[in-house]
Design a protein around this motif. Structure first.
Motif, mmCIF file in Angstrom:
data_model
loop_
_atom_site.group_PDB
_atom_site.id
_atom_site.type_symbol
_atom_site.label_atom_id
_atom_site.label_comp_id
_atom_site.label_asym_id
_atom_site.label_seq_id
_atom_site.Cartn_x
_atom_site.Cartn_y
_atom_site.Cartn_z
ATOM 1 N N TYR A 34 -6.200 -13.935 -12.854
ATOM 2 C CA TYR A 34 -5.872 -12.837 -11.944
ATOM 3 C C TYR A 34 -6.684 -13.004 -10.669
ATOM 4 O O TYR A 34 -7.886 -13.217 -10.714
ATOM 5 C CB TYR A 34 -6.207 -11.498 -12.599
ATOM 6 C CG TYR A 34 -5.655 -10.288 -11.871
ATOM 7 C CD1 TYR A 34 -4.372 -9.815 -12.135
ATOM 8 C CD2 TYR A 34 -6.421 -9.604 -10.923
ATOM 9 C CE1 TYR A 34 -3.861 -8.705 -11.483
ATOM 10 C CE2 TYR A 34 -5.913 -8.495 -10.258
ATOM 11 C CZ TYR A 34 -4.634 -8.045 -10.551
ATOM 12 O OH TYR A 34 -4.131 -6.943 -9.893
ATOM 13 N N LYS A 41 -6.238 -11.203 -6.748
ATOM 14 C CA LYS A 41 -5.433 -10.483 -5.767
ATOM 15 C C LYS A 41 -6.292 -9.827 -4.691
ATOM 16 O O LYS A 41 -7.383 -9.322 -4.964
ATOM 17 C CB LYS A 41 -4.592 -9.404 -6.452
ATOM 18 C CG LYS A 41 -3.407 -9.938 -7.241
ATOM 19 C CD LYS A 41 -2.492 -8.812 -7.705
ATOM 20 C CE LYS A 41 -1.262 -9.371 -8.420
ATOM 21 N NZ LYS A 41 -0.346 -8.282 -8.836
ATOM 22 N N THR A 63 -7.465 1.503 1.201
ATOM 23 C CA THR A 63 -7.055 2.893 0.984
ATOM 24 C C THR A 63 -7.654 3.801 2.048
ATOM 25 O O THR A 63 -7.321 4.982 2.110
ATOM 26 C CB THR A 63 -7.511 3.372 -0.411
ATOM 27 O OG1 THR A 63 -8.928 3.178 -0.529
ATOM 28 C CG2 THR A 63 -6.810 2.589 -1.513
ATOM 29 N N GLU A 123 -2.104 -6.073 -2.400
ATOM 30 C CA GLU A 123 -1.502 -5.213 -3.424
ATOM 31 C C GLU A 123 -2.106 -3.815 -3.327
ATOM 32 O O GLU A 123 -3.265 -3.649 -2.959
ATOM 33 C CB GLU A 123 -1.767 -5.803 -4.813
ATOM 34 C CG GLU A 123 -1.014 -5.123 -5.937
ATOM 35 C CD GLU A 123 0.487 -5.327 -5.822
ATOM 36 O OE1 GLU A 123 1.151 -4.412 -5.287
ATOM 37 O OE2 GLU A 123 0.977 -6.383 -6.257
ATOM 38 N N VAL A 124 -1.323 -2.794 -3.642
ATOM 39 C CA VAL A 124 -1.839 -1.427 -3.583
ATOM 40 C C VAL A 124 -2.888 -1.225 -4.680
ATOM 41 O O VAL A 124 -2.774 -1.776 -5.779
ATOM 42 C CB VAL A 124 -0.709 -0.385 -3.725
ATOM 43 C CG1 VAL A 124 0.236 -0.456 -2.534
ATOM 44 C CG2 VAL A 124 0.044 -0.574 -5.026
ATOM 45 N N VAL A 140 -3.758 1.238 -6.690
ATOM 46 C CA VAL A 140 -3.370 1.839 -7.974
ATOM 47 C C VAL A 140 -2.785 0.790 -8.920
ATOM 48 O O VAL A 140 -3.088 0.786 -10.124
ATOM 49 C CB VAL A 140 -2.350 2.981 -7.757
ATOM 50 C CG1 VAL A 140 -1.839 3.507 -9.104
ATOM 51 C CG2 VAL A 140 -2.990 4.123 -6.980
ATOM 52 N N LYS A 141 -1.967 -0.099 -8.383
ATOM 53 C CA LYS A 141 -1.361 -1.142 -9.213
ATOM 54 C C LYS A 141 -2.413 -2.135 -9.685
ATOM 55 O O LYS A 141 -2.402 -2.558 -10.853
ATOM 56 C CB LYS A 141 -0.254 -1.859 -8.432
ATOM 57 C CG LYS A 141 0.489 -2.890 -9.275
ATOM 58 C CD LYS A 141 1.615 -3.547 -8.498
ATOM 59 C CE LYS A 141 2.358 -4.560 -9.375
ATOM 60 N NZ LYS A 141 3.456 -5.236 -8.621
ATOM 61 N N VAL A 142 -3.308 -2.521 -8.780
ATOM 62 C CA VAL A 142 -4.378 -3.454 -9.151
ATOM 63 C C VAL A 142 -5.243 -2.857 -10.249
ATOM 64 O O VAL A 142 -5.563 -3.528 -11.240
ATOM 65 C CB VAL A 142 -5.241 -3.801 -7.918
ATOM 66 C CG1 VAL A 142 -6.505 -4.571 -8.342
ATOM 67 C CG2 VAL A 142 -4.440 -4.630 -6.927
ATOM 68 N N LYS A 143 -5.625 -1.623 -10.083
ATOM 69 C CA LYS A 143 -6.445 -0.951 -11.095
ATOM 70 C C LYS A 143 -5.758 -0.959 -12.455
ATOM 71 O O LYS A 143 -6.373 -1.274 -13.484
ATOM 72 C CB LYS A 143 -6.730 0.484 -10.658
ATOM 73 C CG LYS A 143 -7.511 1.300 -11.679
ATOM 74 C CD LYS A 143 -7.742 2.721 -11.182
ATOM 75 C CE LYS A 143 -8.460 3.558 -12.237
ATOM 76 N NZ LYS A 143 -8.717 4.950 -11.761
ATOM 77 N N LYS A 144 -4.494 -0.644 -12.484
ATOM 78 C CA LYS A 144 -3.733 -0.608 -13.733
ATOM 79 C C LYS A 144 -3.663 -1.993 -14.368
ATOM 80 O O LYS A 144 -3.846 -2.143 -15.588
ATOM 81 C CB LYS A 144 -2.323 -0.074 -13.466
ATOM 82 C CG LYS A 144 -1.475 0.082 -14.717
ATOM 83 C CD LYS A 144 -0.121 0.678 -14.365
ATOM 84 C CE LYS A 144 0.739 0.848 -15.626
ATOM 85 N NZ LYS A 144 2.083 1.428 -15.287
ATOM 86 N N GLU A 145 -3.405 -3.006 -13.548
ATOM 87 C CA GLU A 145 -3.289 -4.375 -14.070
ATOM 88 C C GLU A 145 -4.618 -4.884 -14.610
ATOM 89 O O GLU A 145 -4.667 -5.528 -15.675
ATOM 90 C CB GLU A 145 -2.778 -5.302 -12.963
ATOM 91 C CG GLU A 145 -1.332 -5.044 -12.575
ATOM 92 C CD GLU A 145 -0.892 -5.841 -11.359
ATOM 93 O OE1 GLU A 145 0.327 -5.959 -11.141
ATOM 94 O OE2 GLU A 145 -1.769 -6.344 -10.612
ATOM 95 N N GLN A 188 -5.487 -3.316 -17.936
ATOM 96 C CA GLN A 188 -4.687 -3.901 -19.013
ATOM 97 C C GLN A 188 -5.265 -5.241 -19.455
ATOM 98 O O GLN A 188 -5.326 -5.544 -20.647
ATOM 99 C CB GLN A 188 -3.235 -4.084 -18.546
ATOM 100 C CG GLN A 188 -2.278 -4.531 -19.641
ATOM 101 C CD GLN A 188 -2.177 -3.543 -20.796
ATOM 102 O OE1 GLN A 188 -2.165 -2.330 -20.575
ATOM 103 N NE2 GLN A 188 -2.113 -4.055 -22.010
#
Length: 212
Positions: free
Chosen positions: A63, A65, A70, A92-93, A95-100, A103
């Motif tokens: 990973y 990115k 923000t 990348e935004v 929120v999406k990075v945090k979620k990925e 995971q």
């Protein structure tokens, strides 16, 4: 081997549990992370995530990115962070990075250097017993007489490699932290195991009378 009895005897059950626990421990994945940050606020002293990199136990990048700001960036810190406006302008935004990232890190042993800073800018947490921070390991801190050692110095001393010569690379730093952990892994994990198994009743086995 199978038990001669038609049902699992106590000894077989204990052995079975031990095998499962051993297999579970063996299967725990190890990943290393590092983040690059840019400055925010008027004085540029606040931190905001700009890039996050994760490598697996083989040192392979899984990973990497850049992250779209923000809030307004007041200091790109390019000479150190290596981050430029064009890198994160179309990143990348968050929120999406945090979620990925969450995971990827789930149920994994997390390695890094001064991880509290990385986790803070990611706005995530990780179980303490699943963290291996090369800035706090006692053997590494001996190099600096108990003070927090820098990743650059640890890498040069223990791995014989030079990093952070000029602009930093979060991929390179994550790999360096991983290699340091792997170098000390046997002794590090043994120490943690001893601490977990240490009696909590005044460091004495249960029901042991105080001889003083």
């Amino acid at each position: 081997q199978t038990c001669a009895l038609p049902i699992l005897c106590w000894v077989c059950w204990v052995c079975l549990v031990f095998v499962f626990q051993k297999q579970e421990k063996k299967d725990i994945e190890v990943v290393a992370i590092d983040c690059e940050m840019v400055g925010i606020h008027l004085d540029g002293q606040g931190n905001m995530l700009a890039r996050v990199s994760i490598v697996n136990s083989k040192g392979e990048t899984i990973y990497d990115k850049f992250v779209k700001p923000t809030t307004k960036v007041t200091d790109y810190r390019t000479p150190v962070s290596g981050i430029r406006p064009e890198d994160i302008e179309h990143g990348e935004v968050f929120v999406k990075v945090k979620k990925e990232v969450m995971q990827i890190l789930k149920n994994k042993l997390l390695v890094g250097h001064a991880l509290e800073h990385d986790l803070k800018v990611l706005r995530i947490s990780h179980p303490k017993h699943m963290i291996r921070d090369t800035s706090t390991y006692w053997q590494f801190k001996q190099l600096t007489e108990g003070r927090t050692p820098g990743l650059k110095r640890l890498t040069l001393h223990f791995l014989g490699a030079s990093i952070q010569e000029g602009e930093h690379s979060s991929v390179q730093d994550a790999k360096a932290a991983l290699q340091l952990y792997m170098l000390a892994r046997k002794d590090w994990e043994l120490l943690l195991k001893k601490r977990r198994n240490r009696p909590r009743n005044g460091n004495k086995p249960p029901n042991t009378p105080n001889t003083r």
